[in-house]
Design a protein around this motif. Sequence first.
Motif, PDB file in Angstrom:
ATOM      1  N   LEU A 178       0.831  -1.204   0.000  1.00 57.96           N
ATOM      2  CA  LEU A 178       0.000   0.000   0.000  1.00 57.96           C
ATOM      3  C   LEU A 178       0.867   1.257   0.000  1.00 57.96           C
ATOM      4  CD1 LEU A 178      -2.984   0.698  -0.069  1.00 57.96           C
ATOM      5  CD2 LEU A 178      -3.008   0.661   2.408  1.00 57.96           C
TER       6      LEU A 178
ATOM      7  N   THR B 253       2.192   1.758  -3.454  1.00 56.12           N
ATOM      8  CA  THR B 253       1.132   2.243  -4.335  1.00 56.12           C
ATOM      9  C   THR B 253       0.900   3.734  -4.133  1.00 56.12           C
ATOM     10  OG1 THR B 253       0.085   0.069  -4.232  1.00 56.12           O
ATOM     11  CG2 THR B 253      -1.264   1.863  -5.035  1.00 56.12           C
ATOM     12  N   ILE B 254       0.904   4.167  -2.889  1.00 59.91           N
ATOM     13  CA  ILE B 254       0.708   5.592  -2.598  1.00 59.91           C
ATOM     14  C   ILE B 254       1.886   6.406  -3.133  1.00 59.91           C
ATOM     15  CG2 ILE B 254       0.584   7.281  -0.718  1.00 59.91           C
ATOM     16  CD1 ILE B 254      -1.074   5.152   0.807  1.00 59.91           C
TER      17      ILE B 254
ATOM     18  N   CYS C   9      -5.303   0.024  -4.725  1.00 60.57           N
ATOM     19  CA  CYS C   9      -5.563   0.548  -3.372  1.00 60.57           C
ATOM     20  C   CYS C   9      -6.815  -0.076  -2.777  1.00 60.57           C
ATOM     21  CB  CYS C   9      -5.695   2.063  -3.403  1.00 60.57           C
ATOM     22  SG  CYS C   9      -4.139   2.923  -3.586  1.00 60.57           S
TER      23      CYS C   9
END
Length: 145
Positions: free
Chosen positions: A36, A39-40, A70
């Motif tokens: 995560l 991805t951010i 996400c």
Amino acid sequence: MASDLNSAIHLFQAALAPAFLLTGSGVILNVISGRLANTIGRTREVYQTLKKDPNITSHREELAAIDKCCIFSYRAFLFCSFSALCTCTLITLIFTGHFFLGPEAHIEIISWLFVISTACLTIAIYFLVHETIITKKLLFFMTKA
């Protein structure tokens, strides 16, 4: 005295298997958190590029794919967290239920908590695999740039 010792040993043995499940849940939560975070980070990079040139359509498609990643990571995180919560409750109930309810009174609750915990962990792994498949498709956008 020996009976109490045997009972305590059996109690610790019964709580050990769910403790391994809890450890596995923690490791999976760590993996999901890392994915995560990546991805951010990638989302920030794409937004910076879009600020410079808002007409790039491939970045908009990439953002749509990142959004799916996400969503699946978030779902995996929720199910894995709920699995860990059920496992903690299960371990607590093994100890407290044995002393307060008797050795056989709470078996059905423990069984259901274990089933729910394992099912949630299975669903979390499914979402993690699905997120990995989408991430593989994202490589197309990153290698194209």
